[in-house]
Enzyme design. Structure first.
Site, PDB file in Angstrom:
ATOM      1  N   CYS A   1     -14.884   3.494  -5.484  1.00 13.97           N
ATOM      2  CA  CYS A   1     -14.418   4.045  -6.758  1.00 13.97           C
ATOM      3  C   CYS A   1     -15.442   5.029  -7.356  1.00 13.97           C
ATOM      4  O   CYS A   1     -16.612   4.691  -7.536  1.00 13.97           O
ATOM      5  CB  CYS A   1     -14.157   2.911  -7.740  1.00 13.97           C
ATOM      6  SG  CYS A   1     -13.566   3.496  -9.337  1.00 13.97           S
TER       7      CYS A   1
ATOM      8  N   ASP B   1     -14.042 -16.772 -16.727  1.00 13.07           N
ATOM      9  CA  ASP B   1     -12.990 -16.367 -15.793  1.00 13.07           C
ATOM     10  C   ASP B   1     -12.212 -17.492 -15.106  1.00 13.07           C
ATOM     11  O   ASP B   1     -11.394 -17.232 -14.246  1.00 13.07           O
ATOM     12  CB  ASP B   1     -13.575 -15.267 -14.870  1.00 13.07           C
ATOM     13  CG  ASP B   1     -13.691 -15.552 -13.405  1.00 13.07           C
ATOM     14  OD1 ASP B   1     -12.996 -14.885 -12.705  1.00 13.07           O
ATOM     15  OD2 ASP B   1     -14.458 -16.412 -12.997  1.00 13.07           O
TER      16      ASP B   1
ATOM     17  N   CYS C   1      -9.110   3.984  -3.523  1.00  8.20           N
ATOM     18  CA  CYS C   1      -9.066   2.541  -3.255  1.00  8.20           C
ATOM     19  C   CYS C   1      -7.843   2.183  -2.416  1.00  8.20           C
ATOM     20  O   CYS C   1      -7.927   1.349  -1.501  1.00  8.20           O
ATOM     21  CB  CYS C   1      -9.106   1.740  -4.547  1.00  8.20           C
ATOM     22  SG  CYS C   1      -7.864   2.228  -5.751  1.00  8.20           S
TER      23      CYS C   1
ATOM     24  N   CYS D   1      -8.329   0.604   1.524  1.00  2.16           N
ATOM     25  CA  CYS D   1      -8.098  -0.825   1.807  1.00  2.16           C
ATOM     26  C   CYS D   1      -7.627  -0.995   3.255  1.00  2.16           C
ATOM     27  O   CYS D   1      -6.552  -0.520   3.625  1.00  2.16           O
ATOM     28  CB  CYS D   1      -7.076  -1.411   0.836  1.00  2.16           C
ATOM     29  SG  CYS D   1      -6.761  -3.157   1.206  1.00  2.16           S
TER      30      CYS D   1
ATOM     31  N   CYS E   1     -14.814  -9.035  -0.390  1.00  2.00           N
ATOM     32  CA  CYS E   1     -14.623  -7.701   0.181  1.00  2.00           C
ATOM     33  C   CYS E   1     -15.391  -6.628  -0.599  1.00  2.00           C
ATOM     34  O   CYS E   1     -16.464  -6.231  -0.194  1.00  2.00           O
ATOM     35  CB  CYS E   1     -13.137  -7.392   0.225  1.00  2.00           C
ATOM     36  SG  CYS E   1     -12.760  -5.770   0.894  1.00  2.00           S
TER      37      CYS E   1
ATOM     38  N   CYS F   1      -4.969  -9.333   0.929  1.00  2.00           N
ATOM     39  CA  CYS F   1      -6.279  -8.982   0.383  1.00  2.00           C
ATOM     40  C   CYS F   1      -7.393  -9.734   1.126  1.00  2.00           C
ATOM     41  O   CYS F   1      -7.339 -10.955   1.282  1.00  2.00           O
ATOM     42  CB  CYS F   1      -6.292  -9.325  -1.106  1.00  2.00           C
ATOM     43  SG  CYS F   1      -7.882  -9.083  -1.884  1.00  2.00           S
TER      44      CYS F   1
HETATM   45 FE1  SF4 Z   1      -9.014   3.510  -7.308  1.00  2.00          FE
HETATM   46 FE2  SF4 Z   1     -11.233   3.986  -8.754  1.00  2.00          FE
HETATM   47 FE3  SF4 Z   1      -9.841   6.036  -7.701  1.00  2.00          FE
HETATM   48 FE4  SF4 Z   1      -8.819   4.592  -9.738  1.00  2.00          FE
HETATM   49  S1  SF4 Z   1     -10.642   5.917  -9.813  1.00  2.00           S
HETATM   50  S2  SF4 Z   1      -7.720   5.253  -7.882  1.00  2.00           S
HETATM   51  S3  SF4 Z   1      -9.577   2.541  -9.238  1.00  2.00           S
HETATM   52  S4  SF4 Z   1     -10.907   4.407  -6.541  1.00  2.00           S
END
Ligand code: SF4
Length: 392
Positions: A263, A135, A209, A213, A256, A229
């Site tokens: 998700c 990465d 997400c 945030c 974070c 971020c």
């Molecule tokens: Fe965000 Fe995951 Fe929902 Fe997609 S599935 S909008 S990445 S929280």
């Protein structure tokens, strides 16, 4: 090479410790069309190395001439429920999960060296015919991983794996060897290089997400403004954290994870095999006070071999002061007060901010009268002035 041999190569790579192993053909096309507009919008903040490498990032042949295949490798780092419970007590500062390991760049490297040797053995090639990165190379790993069917790009701009959720370290081997490619995840996504991630094909209607945030960093589905971020601000930013973002940082002391941890795809997360990772879950148990009291010596010892050492002591104390201010940490008041006269102006600036949060304006102003009088640094004086303005 026949499919049995490809399966054997995949098995051997898995045996080395890679949890996901996918192959993708490299065409002459440029990839990752979202990168240039993202840079043009200055969403990369001061990570200017991304601008400098944009050509290479868009064209793998510029990294390795004659490249035919990318081998996309994922290492699962989800710590499992037991560690999650320790992290969830709310009493300690929160660290990004990836940081709770010895630096993965170092611990994954021997396996990549071994993977290269495997390629040499399987294809009778030399070390000139491949190149690997964990990465840090000029490779758009996420785009290639998506083309290889390792996952999809979520609205949080992370690579999400249906097998491991949001918790994969990615590594890449570029090679001149041709290996039968894997398919992207769905026949509905035949051309990921052209597909607009904003459609959020695999996210459906979910926006968790984006909604979660605290600093509003996901400015569009799949587009993160690094300047907002928390991960950027607490790791990459070497200077003062903008005041308007500090409250949103909450107890996140390094990195974070919020957009990843909310998700729903994480229901497929599996506990890490930890073959290529050296865990440092003990860091999650550090109290805020223990961090605020770090000295150059204890910082070097505790964070030796971790990625966290990159922010240096002053950067970590800066972050800890933000957490102290956000949690109105009365039990750390004495050490925050001491940090208001720390040798580093970066630490002083954030300690002053934190003390105002802990003591309130009147008390902090009295306590800091002498320190303010002798303060030589403009950025620290600005914190005092900001509080004056705030109090009026
Ligand atoms: Fe965000 Fe995951 Fe929902 Fe997609 S599935 S909008 S990445 S929280």
């Amino acid at each position: 090479m026949n499919m049995t041999a490809v399966a054997e190569l995949r098995r051997r790579l898995h045996e080395l410790g890679f949890d996901a192993v996918r192959f993708v053909s490299v065409s002459d096309q440029t990839i990752g069309h979202g990168l240039r507009p993202w840079l043009a919008n200055e969403f990369h903040a001061d990570m200017h190395w991304m601008e400098r490498t944009v050509e290479k990032r868009s064209q793998p042949a510029a990294v390795l001439s004659g490249v035919r295949t990318m081998i996309m490798l994922g290492v699962n780092y989800w710590p499992g429920q037991n560690v999650e419970r320790v992290m969830d007590t709310g009493a300690q500062p929160r660290w990004a999960r990836y940081a709770l390991h010895a630096d993965y760049h170092d611990t994954m490297k021997p396996a990549l060296v071994a993977a290269g040797k495997l390629l040499e053995e399987f294809y009778a090639i030399t070390g000139e015919d491949y190149r690997y990165y964990v990465d840090t190379g000029p490779v758009q790993e996420r785009v290639w991983a998506e083309r290889a069917g390792l996952g999809f790009t979520g609205k949080n701009a992370m690579l999400i794996s249906p097998d491991f959720g949001n918790w994969l370290f990615l590594a890449t081997i570029l090679t001149r060897v041709e290996i039968a490619p894997d398919q992207p995840l769905s026949p509905n996504t035949p051309r990921p290089e052209d597909r607009d991630v904003r459609t959020g094909l695999w996210c459906g209607k979910c926006t968790r997400c984006i909604d979660a945030c605290p600093t509003g960093a996901i400015v569009e589905p799949g587009v993160v403004d690094a300047r907002r971020c928390i991960s950027y601000q607490t790791i990459e930013n070497k200077g003062v954290v903008p005041r308007e973002l500090r409250a949103g940082i909450g107890t996140r002391i390094y990195g974070c994870d919020i957009c990843a941890e909310v998700c729903p795809w994480n229901r497929f997360a599996q506990e890490s095999r930890r073959v290529l990772l050296t865990t440092r879950y003990d860091l999650a148990e550090l109290s805020l006070r223990q961090v605020l009291e770090l000295t150059p010596e204890s910082f070097a010892e505790i964070f030796r071999k971790t990625a966290i050492k990159r922010v240096k002591l002053a950067g970590l104390l800066r972050n800890a002061c933000i957490v102290a201010g956000n949690t109105r940490a009365q039990d750390c008041r004495d050490v925050v007060f001491r940090l208001c006269t720390h040798a580093s102006p970066l630490v002083r600036a954030h300690a002053v901010w934190a003390l105002y949060r802990i003591d309130g304006y009147e008390v902090a102003t009295r306590a800091l009268t002498e320190a303010r009088t002798v303060e030589p640094d403009a950025s620290v004086l600005e914190e005092y002035s900001a509080e004056d303005a705030f109090a009026r």
